[in-house]
Design an enzyme around this catalytic site. Structure first.
Site, PDB file in Angstrom:
ATOM      1  N   ASP A  30      28.534  33.001  42.872  1.00 48.08           N
ATOM      2  CA  ASP A  30      29.145  34.133  43.577  1.00 48.08           C
ATOM      3  C   ASP A  30      28.524  34.352  44.957  1.00 48.08           C
ATOM      4  O   ASP A  30      27.347  34.065  45.169  1.00 48.08           O
ATOM      5  CB  ASP A  30      28.995  35.401  42.715  1.00 48.08           C
ATOM      6  N   GLY A  33      32.274  34.286  49.762  1.00 49.83           N
ATOM      7  CA  GLY A  33      33.044  35.043  50.744  1.00 49.83           C
ATOM      8  C   GLY A  33      32.141  35.828  51.676  1.00 49.83           C
ATOM      9  O   GLY A  33      32.326  35.825  52.902  1.00 49.83           O
ATOM     10  N   ARG A  34      31.122  36.467  51.110  1.00 51.96           N
ATOM     11  CA  ARG A  34      30.199  37.260  51.930  1.00 51.96           C
ATOM     12  C   ARG A  34      29.374  36.362  52.853  1.00 51.96           C
ATOM     13  O   ARG A  34      29.054  36.731  53.981  1.00 51.96           O
ATOM     14  CB  ARG A  34      29.279  38.106  51.029  1.00 51.96           C
ATOM     15  N   ASN A  78      40.722  35.434  39.036  1.00 56.30           N
ATOM     16  CA  ASN A  78      40.749  35.029  40.446  1.00 56.30           C
ATOM     17  C   ASN A  78      42.156  34.752  40.982  1.00 56.30           C
ATOM     18  O   ASN A  78      42.352  34.629  42.200  1.00 56.30           O
ATOM     19  CB  ASN A  78      39.841  33.815  40.693  1.00 56.30           C
ATOM     20  N   ARG A  81      43.601  36.894  43.880  1.00 56.00           N
ATOM     21  CA  ARG A  81      43.233  36.725  45.292  1.00 56.00           C
ATOM     22  C   ARG A  81      44.443  36.300  46.129  1.00 56.00           C
ATOM     23  O   ARG A  81      45.449  35.833  45.581  1.00 56.00           O
ATOM     24  CB  ARG A  81      42.126  35.673  45.395  1.00 56.00           C
ATOM     25  N   ARG A 203      26.700  41.663  36.825  1.00 58.40           N
ATOM     26  CA  ARG A 203      27.697  41.652  35.753  1.00 58.40           C
ATOM     27  C   ARG A 203      28.066  40.216  35.383  1.00 58.40           C
ATOM     28  O   ARG A 203      27.783  39.274  36.119  1.00 58.40           O
ATOM     29  CB  ARG A 203      28.950  42.430  36.167  1.00 58.40           C
ATOM     30  N   SER A 205      31.327  39.309  34.602  1.00 58.53           N
ATOM     31  CA  SER A 205      32.685  38.999  35.073  1.00 58.53           C
ATOM     32  C   SER A 205      33.431  38.057  34.123  1.00 58.53           C
ATOM     33  O   SER A 205      34.070  37.092  34.560  1.00 58.53           O
ATOM     34  CB  SER A 205      32.654  38.410  36.492  1.00 58.53           C
ATOM     35  N   GLU A 216      19.195  34.983  28.344  1.00 57.85           N
ATOM     36  CA  GLU A 216      18.353  35.700  29.293  1.00 57.85           C
ATOM     37  C   GLU A 216      19.107  35.718  30.622  1.00 57.85           C
ATOM     38  O   GLU A 216      19.752  34.731  30.988  1.00 57.85           O
ATOM     39  CB  GLU A 216      17.011  34.980  29.483  1.00 57.85           C
TER      40      GLU A 216
HETATM   41  C1  IPE Z   1      33.180  35.531  39.264  1.00 57.75           C
HETATM   42  O1  IPE Z   1      33.069  35.988  40.553  1.00 57.75           O
HETATM   43  C2  IPE Z   1      34.060  34.308  39.214  1.00 57.75           C
HETATM   44  C3  IPE Z   1      33.489  33.099  39.791  1.00 57.75           C
HETATM   45  C4  IPE Z   1      32.325  32.988  40.352  1.00 57.75           C
HETATM   46  C5  IPE Z   1      34.326  31.922  39.701  1.00 57.75           C
HETATM   47  P1  IPE Z   1      34.022  37.119  41.145  1.00 57.75           P
HETATM   48  O2  IPE Z   1      33.619  37.317  42.537  1.00 57.75           O
HETATM   49  O3  IPE Z   1      35.437  36.760  40.905  1.00 57.75           O
HETATM   50  O4  IPE Z   1      33.654  38.361  40.227  1.00 57.75           O
HETATM   51  P2  IPE Z   1      33.833  39.911  40.496  1.00 57.75           P
HETATM   52  O5  IPE Z   1      35.260  40.134  40.887  1.00 57.75           O
HETATM   53  O6  IPE Z   1      32.900  40.286  41.595  1.00 57.75           O
HETATM   54  O7  IPE Z   1      33.449  40.558  39.211  1.00 57.75           O
HETATM   55  C1  IPE Z   2      32.649  33.086  44.309  1.00 63.43           C
HETATM   56  O1  IPE Z   2      32.492  33.631  45.581  1.00 63.43           O
HETATM   57  C2  IPE Z   2      33.663  31.980  44.285  1.00 63.43           C
HETATM   58  C3  IPE Z   2      34.870  32.261  43.499  1.00 63.43           C
HETATM   59  C4  IPE Z   2      35.112  33.359  42.860  1.00 63.43           C
HETATM   60  C5  IPE Z   2      35.873  31.211  43.459  1.00 63.43           C
HETATM   61  P1  IPE Z   2      33.382  34.850  46.047  1.00 63.43           P
HETATM   62  O2  IPE Z   2      34.620  34.315  46.684  1.00 63.43           O
HETATM   63  O3  IPE Z   2      33.620  35.774  44.916  1.00 63.43           O
HETATM   64  O4  IPE Z   2      32.462  35.513  47.132  1.00 63.43           O
HETATM   65  P2  IPE Z   2      32.247  37.065  47.379  1.00 63.43           P
HETATM   66  O5  IPE Z   2      31.827  37.658  46.079  1.00 63.43           O
HETATM   67  O6  IPE Z   2      33.554  37.602  47.852  1.00 63.43           O
HETATM   68  O7  IPE Z   2      31.185  37.127  48.421  1.00 63.43           O
HETATM   69 MG    MG Z   3      32.599  37.374  44.210  1.00 61.46          MG
END
Ligand code: IPE
Ligand code: IPE
Ligand code: MG
Length: 249
Positions: A30, A33-34, A78, A81, A203, A205, A216
């Site tokens: 995770d 995107g950030r 996902n 999105r 979390r 997710s 753990e």
């Molecule tokens: C969990 O990350 C799914 C993957 C890493 C593939 P998300 O970014 O989708 O989870 P939430 O929405 O923050 O819970």
């Molecule tokens: C996880 O990174 C990758 C996938 C869920 C595919 P994110 O895309 O959720 O990145 P953030 O949480 O928005 O930073």
């Molecule tokens: Mg994410």
């Protein structure tokens, strides 16, 4: 095209690692995107950089002797999105699935968990092909969760068991935890010992919710694209220092 990507920490870090390594590590990848947003880049660049981290961490897991490594690639949630981002992730996945020779050379078995039916056909077929080609290997199980959801998986197990009961193959009153486990996507994989989630979110997710009953957890604020081998070393040392009791004393 050259993008200002960070250099990956490819070198092996710690000289020594703890003796009691987890049998199964699960990674929630995770923060892609950030990572991109911080650099004023579109989210898909974060996914590309995250894919590089993924590749490096899988190699590292193989080299230090981790037997099962699971990665959350794409969740059943996902699909919410924007289509453009979904397409970018699927394209990356396609690229990646066509560049897996190294895993086969390293005798890594690839297992894809999740509902394959909703995925583009070429991706689905390639996944099945890789599973077949790597079935004979046992150095490490590389488990990739694609269109995966823990609740979806449990519902899938329930459907199979219900069908068997209707067919008279099993007695519904004798369904055990083990039987449920044997009908999950992870039926050949031991429970998760160490669950790692970067990016500061605390979390699961919907990832491996059944298999993490006694896992753990290790959380870090580092974003997945920046998750270097040294970050995994930290998690392994942290894990090694914990007392797991499984309800006992
Ligand atoms: C969990 O990350 C799914 C993957 C890493 C593939 P998300 O970014 O989708 O989870 P939430 O929405 O923050 O819970
Ligand atoms: C996880 O990174 C990758 C996938 C869920 C595919 P994110 O895309 O959720 O990145 P953030 O949480 O928005 O930073
Ligand atoms: Mg994410």
């Amino acid at each position: 095209m050259a993008f200002p990507f960070l250099k990956k920490d490819m070198a092996k870090t710690e000289k020594s690692l703890p003796e009691n390594l987890p049998q199964h590590i699960a990674f929630i990848m995770d923060g892609n995107g950030r990572w991109a947003k911080k650099r004023n880049m579109p989210r898909k660049f974060g996914h590309r950089e995250g894919a590089k981290t993924f590749h490096d961490i899988t190699r590292y897991c193989r080299s230090i002797g981790i037997k099962n490594a699971s990665f959350y690639v794409f969740s059943t949630e996902n699909w919410r999105r924007p289509q453009e981002e979904i397409d970018a992730i699927m394209n990356l996945l396609w690229e990646y699935l066509n560049d897996c020779d190294e895993y086969l050379e390293q005798e890594v078995r690839m297992i894809f968990i999740g509902d394959k039916s909703r995925l583009p056909e070429r991706i689905r077929n390639r996944m099945i092909e890789l599973e077949e080609d790597s079935k004979k290997y046992d150095k490490m199980n590389l488990i990739l969760a694609i269109n995966y959801g823990g609740r979806d998986e449990i519902a899938y197990a329930a459907r199979q068991l219900a069908q068997k009961a209707v067919n008279g193959e099993i007695d519904p009153l004798s369904i055990t935890e083990e039987m449920i486990g044997e009908h999950l996507y992870t039926k050949e994989i031991p429970d998760v010992d160490l669950m790692i989630r970067p990016s500061g979110e605390l979390r699961l997710s919907n990832f491996l919710i059944w298999q993490c009953a006694y896992a753990e957890y290790y959380f870090t604020d580092v974003l997945w694209p920046d998750f270097a081998r040294s970050e995994l070393d930290k998690a392994l040392w942290d894990y090694a220092g914990r007392g797991r009791r499984f309800g006992g004393v």
